[in-house]
Write a protein that holds these residues in place. Sequence first.
Motif, PDB file in Angstrom:
ATOM      1  N   VAL A 105      33.754  62.416  41.207  1.00 35.20           N
ATOM      2  CA  VAL A 105      34.500  62.235  39.963  1.00 35.20           C
ATOM      3  C   VAL A 105      34.640  63.611  39.317  1.00 35.20           C
ATOM      4  O   VAL A 105      33.674  64.369  39.227  1.00 35.20           O
ATOM      5  CB  VAL A 105      33.781  61.265  39.014  1.00 35.20           C
ATOM      6  CG1 VAL A 105      34.500  61.202  37.667  1.00 35.20           C
ATOM      7  CG2 VAL A 105      33.709  59.870  39.639  1.00 35.20           C
ATOM      8  N   GLN A 122      40.621  62.916  30.919  1.00 32.08           N
ATOM      9  CA  GLN A 122      40.549  61.642  31.632  1.00 32.08           C
ATOM     10  C   GLN A 122      40.091  61.887  33.069  1.00 32.08           C
ATOM     11  O   GLN A 122      40.806  62.539  33.847  1.00 32.08           O
ATOM     12  CB  GLN A 122      41.911  60.944  31.619  1.00 32.08           C
ATOM     13  CG  GLN A 122      42.325  60.460  30.234  1.00 32.08           C
ATOM     14  CD  GLN A 122      43.669  59.752  30.252  1.00 32.08           C
ATOM     15  OE1 GLN A 122      44.719  60.385  30.364  1.00 32.08           O
ATOM     16  NE2 GLN A 122      43.640  58.429  30.134  1.00 32.08           N
ATOM     17  N   TYR A 125      39.007  60.182  40.424  1.00 27.18           N
ATOM     18  CA  TYR A 125      38.318  60.275  41.700  1.00 27.18           C
ATOM     19  C   TYR A 125      39.044  61.333  42.531  1.00 27.18           C
ATOM     20  O   TYR A 125      40.274  61.315  42.631  1.00 27.18           O
ATOM     21  CB  TYR A 125      38.349  58.962  42.464  1.00 27.18           C
ATOM     22  CG  TYR A 125      37.680  57.801  41.764  1.00 27.18           C
ATOM     23  CD1 TYR A 125      36.289  57.715  41.663  1.00 27.18           C
ATOM     24  CD2 TYR A 125      38.443  56.765  41.232  1.00 27.18           C
ATOM     25  CE1 TYR A 125      35.693  56.634  41.029  1.00 27.18           C
ATOM     26  CE2 TYR A 125      37.846  55.685  40.603  1.00 27.18           C
ATOM     27  CZ  TYR A 125      36.474  55.626  40.509  1.00 27.18           C
ATOM     28  OH  TYR A 125      35.881  54.564  39.889  1.00 27.18           O
ATOM     29  N   VAL A 147      40.061  57.131  37.117  1.00 25.63           N
ATOM     30  CA  VAL A 147      38.868  56.286  37.114  1.00 25.63           C
ATOM     31  C   VAL A 147      39.092  55.026  36.283  1.00 25.63           C
ATOM     32  O   VAL A 147      38.657  53.929  36.669  1.00 25.63           O
ATOM     33  CB  VAL A 147      37.655  57.073  36.577  1.00 25.63           C
ATOM     34  CG1 VAL A 147      36.454  56.147  36.371  1.00 25.63           C
ATOM     35  CG2 VAL A 147      37.289  58.202  37.535  1.00 25.63           C
ATOM     36  N   HIS A 148      39.802  55.146  35.146  1.00 24.29           N
ATOM     37  CA  HIS A 148      39.951  53.973  34.280  1.00 24.29           C
ATOM     38  C   HIS A 148      40.876  52.907  34.886  1.00 24.29           C
ATOM     39  O   HIS A 148      40.820  51.745  34.496  1.00 24.29           O
ATOM     40  CB  HIS A 148      40.465  54.390  32.896  1.00 24.29           C
ATOM     41  CG  HIS A 148      41.897  54.840  32.865  1.00 24.29           C
ATOM     42  ND1 HIS A 148      42.296  56.099  33.292  1.00 24.29           N
ATOM     43  CD2 HIS A 148      43.033  54.214  32.454  1.00 24.29           C
ATOM     44  CE1 HIS A 148      43.603  56.217  33.137  1.00 24.29           C
ATOM     45  NE2 HIS A 148      44.076  55.092  32.634  1.00 24.29           N
ATOM     46  N   VAL A 150      40.990  52.436  38.325  1.00 26.53           N
ATOM     47  CA  VAL A 150      40.329  51.958  39.550  1.00 26.53           C
ATOM     48  C   VAL A 150      38.809  52.005  39.318  1.00 26.53           C
ATOM     49  O   VAL A 150      38.105  52.833  39.905  1.00 26.53           O
ATOM     50  CB  VAL A 150      40.724  52.819  40.766  1.00 26.53           C
ATOM     51  CG1 VAL A 150      40.210  52.169  42.061  1.00 26.53           C
ATOM     52  CG2 VAL A 150      42.228  53.013  40.841  1.00 26.53           C
ATOM     53  N   PRO A 151      38.296  51.137  38.463  1.00 23.11           N
ATOM     54  CA  PRO A 151      36.859  51.182  38.139  1.00 23.11           C
ATOM     55  C   PRO A 151      35.985  50.782  39.323  1.00 23.11           C
ATOM     56  O   PRO A 151      36.381  49.993  40.176  1.00 23.11           O
ATOM     57  CB  PRO A 151      36.734  50.170  36.993  1.00 23.11           C
ATOM     58  CG  PRO A 151      37.866  49.217  37.206  1.00 23.11           C
ATOM     59  CD  PRO A 151      38.995  50.052  37.742  1.00 23.11           C
ATOM     60  N   ASN A 152      34.805  51.388  39.351  1.00 22.93           N
ATOM     61  CA  ASN A 152      33.764  51.000  40.318  1.00 22.93           C
ATOM     62  C   ASN A 152      34.159  51.217  41.775  1.00 22.93           C
ATOM     63  O   ASN A 152      33.709  50.487  42.667  1.00 22.93           O
ATOM     64  CB  ASN A 152      33.345  49.541  40.107  1.00 22.93           C
ATOM     65  CG  ASN A 152      32.836  49.270  38.702  1.00 22.93           C
ATOM     66  OD1 ASN A 152      32.059  50.054  38.165  1.00 22.93           O
ATOM     67  ND2 ASN A 152      33.308  48.193  38.085  1.00 22.93           N
ATOM     68  N   LEU A 153      34.990  52.201  42.023  1.00 20.71           N
ATOM     69  CA  LEU A 153      35.337  52.539  43.406  1.00 20.71           C
ATOM     70  C   LEU A 153      34.093  53.076  44.105  1.00 20.71           C
ATOM     71  O   LEU A 153      33.396  53.947  43.583  1.00 20.71           O
ATOM     72  CB  LEU A 153      36.445  53.582  43.434  1.00 20.71           C
ATOM     73  CG  LEU A 153      37.026  53.945  44.806  1.00 20.71           C
ATOM     74  CD1 LEU A 153      37.747  52.748  45.422  1.00 20.71           C
ATOM     75  CD2 LEU A 153      37.979  55.133  44.696  1.00 20.71           C
ATOM     76  N   LYS A 154      33.809  52.567  45.306  1.00 20.68           N
ATOM     77  CA  LYS A 154      32.605  52.931  46.034  1.00 20.68           C
ATOM     78  C   LYS A 154      32.960  53.551  47.390  1.00 20.68           C
ATOM     79  O   LYS A 154      34.071  53.374  47.904  1.00 20.68           O
ATOM     80  CB  LYS A 154      31.713  51.705  46.245  1.00 20.68           C
ATOM     81  CG  LYS A 154      31.177  51.092  44.959  1.00 20.68           C
ATOM     82  CD  LYS A 154      30.319  49.875  45.250  1.00 20.68           C
ATOM     83  CE  LYS A 154      29.638  49.355  43.984  1.00 20.68           C
ATOM     84  NZ  LYS A 154      30.609  48.984  42.933  1.00 20.68           N
ATOM     85  N   LEU A 170      40.951  44.139  42.445  1.00 22.41           N
ATOM     86  CA  LEU A 170      41.361  44.469  41.081  1.00 22.41           C
ATOM     87  C   LEU A 170      42.671  43.798  40.672  1.00 22.41           C
ATOM     88  O   LEU A 170      43.011  43.777  39.489  1.00 22.41           O
ATOM     89  CB  LEU A 170      41.491  45.989  40.921  1.00 22.41           C
ATOM     90  CG  LEU A 170      40.227  46.813  41.164  1.00 22.41           C
ATOM     91  CD1 LEU A 170      40.502  48.296  40.931  1.00 22.41           C
ATOM     92  CD2 LEU A 170      39.081  46.340  40.269  1.00 22.41           C
TER      93      LEU A 170
END
Length: 238
Positions: A105, A122, A125, A147-148, A150-154, A170
Amino acid sequence: MSKYQEIAAVLRNRIKNKTYPPDSLLPNQIDLVAEFGVSRMTIKKAIGILAMEGLVYAQRGSGTKVLNHPFVDKDTTTLTIYEGLSKEMAKAGRKLTSDVIDFQVAFPNKTIQEKLMLKEEQPIYSIVRLRILEDQPFILEHTYMPVHLVPNLKRSHLETSIYDYVKGDLGVQFAGAYRTISADKSSALDQKYLHCHDDDPVLEIQQIIYQKDGQPIEFSRSRNRYDMRAYSFLDIQN
């Protein structure tokens, strides 16, 4: 691999080895149904894959014609398709894996701010992946996503399909894509991961994906070896 993907692979091989030569017609769908013992819908799906790859052109009432210059010596993607490489290769029944080289990030530089319509504070990723097709280095992807949005991208999403997560989990809907194509000299990363020589040209595809509300959700740069991949656009005049 689904049945229609298996049939597409058989027909693709026949086109490549000139069993079905350029400018000839594929057997009609009734004959293909009888040969493969499947439904007509399955045959239509298989032919649809070949049409997407630029190998054939199907016209109602005229049969399915093998195109005269199908570029079968390279992997070819139609420029109007932006559903993701994972889905594209899954439809073709081909093995695709991803090696995550970098995932972090960060705050966007001015170029990324402009491409993704973001402010400097802002976070995004920043992702670098090597896409490996059938155990061979294929594409080096540099991807940037807010990031806002596409939250919680792993990392696990990166190793499989980012689009499956974005669209499936999503519920994001894509409205369209803007692409530019340019040639470039190979970089140190290209040489390391794509096994390019220092004097090899590289085909770069820059892409911005837009959501339904017009907000960009992805900016990417895909680095392609000149001898491994091509892009096509089929313009049919009605």
